[in-house]
Structures are given as C-alpha cells and as structure tokens.
Design a protein around this motif. Structure first.
Motif, PDB file in Angstrom:
ATOM      1  N   THR A  59       0.814  -1.209   0.000  1.00  0.00           N
ATOM      2  CA  THR A  59       0.000   0.000   0.000  1.00  0.00           C
ATOM      3  C   THR A  59       0.850   1.262   0.000  1.00  0.00           C
ATOM      4  O   THR A  59       1.862   1.332   0.682  1.00  0.00           O
ATOM      5  N   THR A  89      -0.961   4.095   0.518  1.00  0.00           N
ATOM      6  CA  THR A  89      -1.846   4.973   1.270  1.00  0.00           C
ATOM      7  C   THR A  89      -1.846   4.639   2.767  1.00  0.00           C
ATOM      8  O   THR A  89      -2.585   5.257   3.524  1.00  0.00           O
ATOM      9  N   THR A 131     -13.909  12.239  -6.613  1.00  0.00           N
ATOM     10  CA  THR A 131     -12.476  12.162  -6.919  1.00  0.00           C
ATOM     11  C   THR A 131     -11.886  10.883  -6.328  1.00  0.00           C
ATOM     12  O   THR A 131     -12.434  10.326  -5.370  1.00  0.00           O
ATOM     13  N   CYS A 132     -10.784  10.417  -6.886  1.00  0.00           N
ATOM     14  CA  CYS A 132     -10.200   9.155  -6.428  1.00  0.00           C
ATOM     15  C   CYS A 132      -9.664   9.242  -4.995  1.00  0.00           C
ATOM     16  O   CYS A 132      -9.540   8.224  -4.319  1.00  0.00           O
ATOM     17  N   ASP A 133      -9.368  10.424  -4.526  1.00  0.00           N
ATOM     18  CA  ASP A 133      -8.836  10.569  -3.160  1.00  0.00           C
ATOM     19  C   ASP A 133      -9.840  11.232  -2.217  1.00  0.00           C
ATOM     20  O   ASP A 133      -9.468  11.837  -1.225  1.00  0.00           O
ATOM     21  N   TRP A 134     -11.128  11.080  -2.508  1.00  0.00           N
ATOM     22  CA  TRP A 134     -12.177  11.699  -1.691  1.00  0.00           C
ATOM     23  C   TRP A 134     -12.022  11.370  -0.216  1.00  0.00           C
ATOM     24  O   TRP A 134     -12.307  12.185   0.637  1.00  0.00           O
ATOM     25  N   TRP A 135     -11.568  10.166   0.084  1.00  0.00           N
ATOM     26  CA  TRP A 135     -11.508   9.710   1.467  1.00  0.00           C
ATOM     27  C   TRP A 135     -10.280  10.254   2.212  1.00  0.00           C
ATOM     28  O   TRP A 135     -10.145  10.033   3.419  1.00  0.00           O
ATOM     29  N   SER A 136      -9.420  11.002   1.529  1.00  0.00           N
ATOM     30  CA  SER A 136      -8.275  11.620   2.215  1.00  0.00           C
ATOM     31  C   SER A 136      -8.712  12.835   3.030  1.00  0.00           C
ATOM     32  O   SER A 136      -7.919  13.387   3.787  1.00  0.00           O
ATOM     33  N   GLU A 179     -14.010  10.575   5.320  1.00  0.00           N
ATOM     34  CA  GLU A 179     -13.647   9.218   5.732  1.00  0.00           C
ATOM     35  C   GLU A 179     -14.455   8.795   6.951  1.00  0.00           C
ATOM     36  O   GLU A 179     -15.075   7.726   6.971  1.00  0.00           O
ATOM     37  N   ASP A 229       3.297   3.128   4.899  1.00  0.00           N
ATOM     38  CA  ASP A 229       3.184   2.430   3.627  1.00  0.00           C
ATOM     39  C   ASP A 229       3.996   1.150   3.712  1.00  0.00           C
ATOM     40  O   ASP A 229       4.814   0.979   4.609  1.00  0.00           O
ATOM     41  N   ASP A 262      -5.674   1.995  -1.646  1.00  0.00           N
ATOM     42  CA  ASP A 262      -5.225   2.590  -2.901  1.00  0.00           C
ATOM     43  C   ASP A 262      -6.295   2.399  -3.978  1.00  0.00           C
ATOM     44  O   ASP A 262      -6.391   3.191  -4.910  1.00  0.00           O
TER      45      ASP A 262
END
Length: 149
Positions: free
Chosen positions: A9, A11, A29-34, A39, A56, A93
């Motif tokens: 990983t 992430t 967006t692909c990183d919405w959960w950041s 989250e 990581d 990821d």
C-alpha cells in the motif's frame, strides 16, 4: 472460510467494504476519502472501514469469515453494511472513486458474503494483520476519530 494475501500500500490504509455501499462515491475524486471528515462519515455510516496503518509498505493479511459472534480477544471491532455481499478487503489505494473500483489487479481480495451487516475484528502485529468478519446486528459505528491499528 479463511485465507492469506499480501498487499503493498502507498496509502498506509487497509479497507473493507461492499462495492454497492460506496456506489455513491464512484463519481467522486479518487482521493475523496483523504478528507478526514468524509472518511469518518463513511465509516460511521457503515459504508466502508478505513483502517489506517501508519506506514506504507508490504503487509500480510490473514482473513477469516465465521458464523459465530466475535469475541473481544479477536481485536478492535468495527461494523459495516454489505448490501450486495460483494466485499473488497485490501489496500485503500483501490477504493471506489474517480470512476474506478477495485478489480482483480488490486492489492486485495473479493469475498462473496451473504448480504447483511458485519462485524470486523482487526489485530495487528508489526506487518501482519488479522481480520475476522462475522454477521452482526449492527451495521454502523459511532466513532469520533479515524480508525488506527
């Protein structure tokens, strides 16, 4: 049902969720959960469990599905909903977003479970993680902070 897989990983996060429970994030967006608030909102709603690892790297994940209720010795326990039973367990990821979902090339596995609510117990020792899933009455969480294992 039980098994082991390895995940690498970038992430520092392991996730567990039913793909149908996060369909509403597919166009995000692909990183919405950041975004911590997003989250935590999805974790508390029971749509996805994001288990932050702190680092990581390569992890060995031992997993099991059992019919019996989980017991406290099996680790920290969290809850999620599996409306379709198509559950992904693996590196965050590949979480749904950016019009993409995890697939056979992802750093994780797909479990075919009976639709319903599940408890997820997690134990970690260095780079070895044990995840045990069991049917549950509960399908949501009441957390104030992100999950860190």
């Amino acid at each position: 049902m039980r098994g082991t897989f390895h995940m690498d990983t970038d992430t520092a996060t392991l996730c567990c969720y039913d793909l149908a429970a996060l369909e509403h994030r597919l166009e995000d967006t692909c990183d919405w959960w950041s975004i911590p608030e997003d989250e935590l909102q999805e974790v508390n709603a029971g749509h996805c469990l994001f288990m932050n690892l702190g680092d990581d790297g390569l992890y060995e994940v031992q997993w099991g599905v059992q019919e019996a209720p989980l017991i406290s010795e099996q680790g920290m326990c969290f809850y999620f909903q599996a409306p379709s039973g198509n559950v992904y367990l693996g590196s965050a990821d590949d979480v749904s977003g950016g019009e993409l979902e995890p697939d056979e090339l992802s750093q994780g596995i797909f479990l075919q479970l009976k639709p319903g609510n599940y408890a997820c117990a997690v134990l970690r020792k260095a780079n070895q993680i044990t995840v045990t899933l069991s049917p549950s009455v509960l399908g949501q969480n009441l957390l104030h902070d992100l999950i860190r294992i």
